[in-house]
Enzyme design. Structure first.
Site, PDB file in Angstrom:
ATOM      1  N   LYS A 139       8.181  -1.383  11.285  1.00 62.24           N
ATOM      2  CA  LYS A 139       7.820  -3.012  11.508  1.00 62.24           C
ATOM      3  C   LYS A 139       8.832  -3.763  11.046  1.00 62.24           C
ATOM      4  O   LYS A 139       9.745  -4.415  11.683  1.00 62.24           O
ATOM      5  CB  LYS A 139       6.621  -3.558  10.843  1.00 62.24           C
ATOM      6  CG  LYS A 139       5.260  -2.861  11.382  1.00 62.24           C
ATOM      7  CD  LYS A 139       3.971  -3.234  10.720  1.00 62.24           C
ATOM      8  CE  LYS A 139       3.884  -3.204   9.217  1.00 62.24           C
ATOM      9  NZ  LYS A 139       3.773  -1.986   8.376  1.00 62.24           N
TER      10      LYS A 139
ATOM     11  N   ARG B 190      -3.817  -8.208   8.411  1.00 65.66           N
ATOM     12  CA  ARG B 190      -4.230  -6.678   8.078  1.00 65.66           C
ATOM     13  C   ARG B 190      -5.752  -6.738   7.903  1.00 65.66           C
ATOM     14  O   ARG B 190      -5.855  -5.601   7.551  1.00 65.66           O
ATOM     15  CB  ARG B 190      -3.365  -6.694   6.812  1.00 65.66           C
ATOM     16  CG  ARG B 190      -2.229  -5.667   6.555  1.00 65.66           C
ATOM     17  CD  ARG B 190      -1.580  -5.835   5.395  1.00 65.66           C
ATOM     18  NE  ARG B 190      -0.983  -4.682   5.209  1.00 65.66           N
ATOM     19  CZ  ARG B 190       0.294  -4.665   5.136  1.00 65.66           C
ATOM     20  NH1 ARG B 190       1.326  -5.702   5.480  1.00 65.66           N
ATOM     21  NH2 ARG B 190       0.888  -3.747   4.596  1.00 65.66           N
TER      22      ARG B 190
ATOM     23  N   ARG C 204      12.340   6.575   1.451  1.00 71.33           N
ATOM     24  CA  ARG C 204      12.942   5.334   1.152  1.00 71.33           C
ATOM     25  C   ARG C 204      12.873   5.036  -0.480  1.00 71.33           C
ATOM     26  O   ARG C 204      13.462   4.396  -1.187  1.00 71.33           O
ATOM     27  CB  ARG C 204      12.142   4.177   2.053  1.00 71.33           C
ATOM     28  CG  ARG C 204      12.799   2.837   1.622  1.00 71.33           C
ATOM     29  CD  ARG C 204      12.082   1.639   2.633  1.00 71.33           C
ATOM     30  NE  ARG C 204      10.579   1.618   2.460  1.00 71.33           N
ATOM     31  CZ  ARG C 204       9.914   1.047   3.003  1.00 71.33           C
ATOM     32  NH1 ARG C 204      10.495   0.141   3.724  1.00 71.33           N
ATOM     33  NH2 ARG C 204       8.365   0.850   2.444  1.00 71.33           N
TER      34      ARG C 204
ATOM     35  N   ARG D  80      11.119   0.168  -4.725  1.00 69.01           N
ATOM     36  CA  ARG D  80       9.784  -0.514  -4.300  1.00 69.01           C
ATOM     37  C   ARG D  80       8.703   0.337  -4.998  1.00 69.01           C
ATOM     38  O   ARG D  80       8.803   1.559  -4.688  1.00 69.01           O
ATOM     39  CB  ARG D  80       9.309  -0.168  -2.757  1.00 69.01           C
ATOM     40  CG  ARG D  80       9.608  -1.656  -1.806  1.00 69.01           C
ATOM     41  CD  ARG D  80       9.307  -1.770  -0.504  1.00 69.01           C
ATOM     42  NE  ARG D  80       7.890  -1.536  -0.370  1.00 69.01           N
ATOM     43  CZ  ARG D  80       7.373  -1.665   0.813  1.00 69.01           C
ATOM     44  NH1 ARG D  80       7.939  -2.348   1.843  1.00 69.01           N
ATOM     45  NH2 ARG D  80       6.291  -1.688   1.081  1.00 69.01           N
TER      46      ARG D  80
ATOM     47  N   ARG E 144      -2.190   3.717   0.576  1.00 71.64           N
ATOM     48  CA  ARG E 144      -1.642   2.650   1.480  1.00 71.64           C
ATOM     49  C   ARG E 144      -2.007   3.013   2.991  1.00 71.64           C
ATOM     50  O   ARG E 144      -2.801   2.264   3.818  1.00 71.64           O
ATOM     51  CB  ARG E 144      -0.253   2.239   1.524  1.00 71.64           C
ATOM     52  CG  ARG E 144       0.146   1.625   0.419  1.00 71.64           C
ATOM     53  CD  ARG E 144       1.673   1.557   0.330  1.00 71.64           C
ATOM     54  NE  ARG E 144       2.626   1.364   1.015  1.00 71.64           N
ATOM     55  CZ  ARG E 144       3.969   1.442   1.039  1.00 71.64           C
ATOM     56  NH1 ARG E 144       4.587   2.345   0.364  1.00 71.64           N
ATOM     57  NH2 ARG E 144       4.726   0.855   1.931  1.00 71.64           N
TER      58      ARG E 144
HETATM   59  P1  AP5 Z   1      10.268   0.045   7.862  1.00 77.57           P
HETATM   60  O1  AP5 Z   1      10.817  -0.804   8.952  1.00 77.57           O
HETATM   61  O2  AP5 Z   1      10.492  -0.574   6.423  1.00 77.57           O
HETATM   62  O3  AP5 Z   1       8.608   0.020   7.991  1.00 77.57           O
HETATM   63  P2  AP5 Z   1       7.524  -1.057   7.881  1.00 77.57           P
HETATM   64  O4  AP5 Z   1       6.522  -0.584   8.944  1.00 77.57           O
HETATM   65  O5  AP5 Z   1       7.974  -2.244   7.768  1.00 77.57           O
HETATM   66  O6  AP5 Z   1       6.962  -0.215   6.507  1.00 77.57           O
HETATM   67  P3  AP5 Z   1       6.606  -0.945   4.954  1.00 77.57           P
HETATM   68  O7  AP5 Z   1       6.648   0.170   4.215  1.00 77.57           O
HETATM   69  O8  AP5 Z   1       7.345  -2.283   4.790  1.00 77.57           O
HETATM   70  O9  AP5 Z   1       5.025  -1.246   5.174  1.00 77.57           O
HETATM   71  P4  AP5 Z   1       3.794  -1.853   4.609  1.00 77.57           P
HETATM   72  O10 AP5 Z   1       3.063  -2.294   5.809  1.00 77.57           O
HETATM   73  O11 AP5 Z   1       3.548  -0.683   3.716  1.00 77.57           O
HETATM   74  O12 AP5 Z   1       4.465  -3.086   3.631  1.00 77.57           O
HETATM   75  P5  AP5 Z   1       4.532  -4.356   3.553  1.00 77.57           P
HETATM   76  O13 AP5 Z   1       5.605  -4.888   2.873  1.00 77.57           O
HETATM   77  O14 AP5 Z   1       4.040  -5.211   4.774  1.00 77.57           O
HETATM   78  O15 AP5 Z   1      10.431   1.454   7.764  1.00 77.57           O
HETATM   79  C1  AP5 Z   1      10.176   2.377   6.809  1.00 77.57           C
HETATM   80  C2  AP5 Z   1      11.371   3.588   6.552  1.00 77.57           C
HETATM   81  O16 AP5 Z   1      11.557   4.409   7.695  1.00 77.57           O
HETATM   82  C3  AP5 Z   1      12.589   2.921   6.310  1.00 77.57           C
HETATM   83  O17 AP5 Z   1      13.229   3.549   5.184  1.00 77.57           O
HETATM   84  C4  AP5 Z   1      13.448   3.031   7.461  1.00 77.57           C
HETATM   85  O18 AP5 Z   1      14.863   3.020   7.414  1.00 77.57           O
HETATM   86  C5  AP5 Z   1      12.689   4.296   8.215  1.00 77.57           C
HETATM   87  N1  AP5 Z   1      12.661   4.370   9.575  1.00 77.57           N
HETATM   88  C6  AP5 Z   1      12.548   3.089  10.468  1.00 77.57           C
HETATM   89  N2  AP5 Z   1      12.439   3.347  11.661  1.00 77.57           N
HETATM   90  C7  AP5 Z   1      12.825   4.750  11.743  1.00 77.57           C
HETATM   91  C8  AP5 Z   1      12.929   5.666  12.814  1.00 77.57           C
HETATM   92  N3  AP5 Z   1      12.618   5.473  13.988  1.00 77.57           N
HETATM   93  N4  AP5 Z   1      13.192   6.972  12.454  1.00 77.57           N
HETATM   94  C9  AP5 Z   1      13.275   7.229  11.228  1.00 77.57           C
HETATM   95  N5  AP5 Z   1      13.139   6.370  10.193  1.00 77.57           N
HETATM   96  C10 AP5 Z   1      12.928   5.160  10.590  1.00 77.57           C
HETATM   97  O19 AP5 Z   1       3.202  -4.265   2.542  1.00 77.57           O
HETATM   98  C11 AP5 Z   1       3.242  -3.997   1.276  1.00 77.57           C
HETATM   99  C12 AP5 Z   1       2.139  -4.473   0.207  1.00 77.57           C
HETATM  100  O20 AP5 Z   1       2.062  -5.805   0.413  1.00 77.57           O
HETATM  101  C13 AP5 Z   1       0.902  -3.733   0.798  1.00 77.57           C
HETATM  102  O21 AP5 Z   1       0.388  -2.693   0.497  1.00 77.57           O
HETATM  103  C14 AP5 Z   1      -0.343  -4.682   0.500  1.00 77.57           C
HETATM  104  O22 AP5 Z   1      -0.283  -4.486  -1.062  1.00 77.57           O
HETATM  105  C15 AP5 Z   1       0.739  -6.243   0.397  1.00 77.57           C
HETATM  106  N6  AP5 Z   1       0.400  -6.896   1.614  1.00 77.57           N
HETATM  107  C16 AP5 Z   1       1.472  -7.357   2.512  1.00 77.57           C
HETATM  108  N7  AP5 Z   1       0.950  -7.794   3.545  1.00 77.57           N
HETATM  109  C17 AP5 Z   1      -0.271  -8.193   3.290  1.00 77.57           C
HETATM  110  C18 AP5 Z   1      -1.442  -8.712   3.969  1.00 77.57           C
HETATM  111  N8  AP5 Z   1      -1.126  -9.246   5.203  1.00 77.57           N
HETATM  112  N9  AP5 Z   1      -2.541  -8.803   3.382  1.00 77.57           N
HETATM  113  C19 AP5 Z   1      -3.048  -8.243   2.223  1.00 77.57           C
HETATM  114  N10 AP5 Z   1      -2.027  -7.509   1.676  1.00 77.57           N
HETATM  115  C20 AP5 Z   1      -0.713  -7.490   2.077  1.00 77.57           C
HETATM  116 MG    MG Z   2       7.696  -3.717   6.186  1.00 80.67          MG
END
Ligand code: AP5
Ligand code: MG
Length: 200
Positions: A14, A89, A128, A134, A146
Site C-alpha cells: 500500500k 480498517r 523490511r 519498525r 497483524r
Molecule cells: P509496503 O508498501 O510498506 O506495504 P504496506 O501494505 O504499506 O505495509 P505496512 O507494513 O505499512 O502495512 P500495515 O498495514 O501493517 O502498516 P500501517 O503502517 O498501515 O511494502 C512492504 C514491504 O514489501 C516493503 O519492504 C516493500 O519494499 C516491499 N514491497 C512492496 N511491493 C513489493 C513487490 N511488488 N514485490 C516485493 N516486495 C515489495 O499500520 C501499522 C500499525 O498502525 C497497525 O498495526 C495499527 O497498530 C496502527 N494503525 C494504522 N492505521 C490504523 C487504523 N486505521 N486503525 C487502527 N490502527 C491503525
Molecule cells: Mg504502509
C-alpha cells in the site's frame, strides 16, 4: 473530488504504490500508520498511547484514528482528492469516513484491494524489519498477529464497498511497476467514467 482507498493486508504494498499514485495523480496521501508513527516520533500523548497497540500488532482505537483523519481532511480542504492508505480498517471507521466525506459533499470513488499470499507478506515484512526500525516488523509473531487482526477486523470492511460496487481486486504480486500499471489502469478507467457521467 476524486477519492480512493488502497486496501490490503500488512505488507501488500500500500505504501509503495501510494507514493507513486499520489505523484502521478496529484492526490493527498493519508496514511494512518505514517501519521501515528509521526506522533510517536514527536512523543505526543497520542503517540505514546498508540505505541502500546502498534508494538503488539493491534489496532489503535477507532476514535483516535477517526479524529486524525477528520483533522487531515480539514487541513486539506481544497485538495483535488485523497488516497487513503491503511484506513478504514474497521466497520466503524468505514462508516465514519462515509459521514466525513458526505459532509464535504463527496464520497469514495473506488477501493483498490491488493491481493498477496500470507507467505509472501511475512517474507516481505521480515525482510523490511532487518532495516526499517519498525518495532512491529522485527518479530514474526507480531507480524502474524497483524495479519490475523487484518483477517478478522479489516478484510470484512471490503464488503461495505463491494455492496456499493466500488471494490476492485488487483494482484499485488509481481514487480512494483507491473502492479502500478494495473492500479493506474483502474484509476484512469474510473476518472474517465466520472468525466463521461459529469458531461451527460
Ligand atoms: P509496503 O508498501 O510498506 O506495504 P504496506 O501494505 O504499506 O505495509 P505496512 O507494513 O505499512 O502495512 P500495515 O498495514 O501493517 O502498516 P500501517 O503502517 O498501515 O511494502 C512492504 C514491504 O514489501 C516493503 O519492504 C516493500 O519494499 C516491499 N514491497 C512492496 N511491493 C513489493 C513487490 N511488488 N514485490 C516485493 N516486495 C515489495 O499500520 C501499522 C500499525 O498502525 C497497525 O498495526 C495499527 O497498530 C496502527 N494503525 C494504522 N492505521 C490504523 C487504523 N486505521 N486503525 C487502527 N490502527 C491503525
Ligand atoms: Mg504502509
Amino acid at each position: 473530488m476524486f477519492n480512493i482507498i488502497l486496501f490490503g493486508p500488512p505488507g501488500s504494498g500500500k505504501g509503495t504504490q501510494s507514493d507513486k499514485i499520489v505523484d502521478k495523480y496529484g492526490l493527498v496521501h493519508l496514511a494512518t500508520g505514517n501519521l501515528l508513527r509521526q506522533e510517536i516520533a514527536d512523543k505526543t500523548p497520542l503517540g505514546l498511547e498508540a505505541k502500546r497497540f502498534m508494538d503488539k500488532g493491534q489496532l489503535v482505537p477507532d476514535e483516535v484514528v477517526i479524529g486524525m483523519i477528520d483533522s487531515c481532511l480539514e487541513k486539506h480542504a481544497y485538495a483535488k482528492g485523497f488516497l487513503f492508505d491503511g484506513f478504514p480498517r474497521t466497520a466503524a471507521q468505514a462508516e465514519a469516513l462515509d459521514k466525513l466525506l458526505s459532509l464535504k459533499k463527496t464520497s469514495i470513488c473506488k477501493v483498490l484491494a491488493l491481493e498477496v499470499s500470507e507467505d509472501e507478506l511475512i517474507k516481505r515484512l521480515l525482510k523490511r524489519g532487518e532495516t526499517s526500525g519498525r518495532s512491529d516488523d522485527t518479530n514474526e509473531a507480531i507480524i502474524r498477529n497483524r495479519y490475523s487482526v487484518y483477517k478478522k477486523d479489516t478484510e470484512p470492511v471490503a464488503n461495505h464497498y463491494k455492496a456499493e460496487d466500488k471494490l476492485v481486486i488487483v494482484k499485488g504480486e509481481g514487480s512494483v511497476d507491473e502492479i502500478f500499471n494495473a492500479l493506474s489502469n483502474c484509476i484512469e478507467a474510473e476518472m474517465d467514467a466520472q468525466q463521461v457521467f459529469s458531461a451527460e
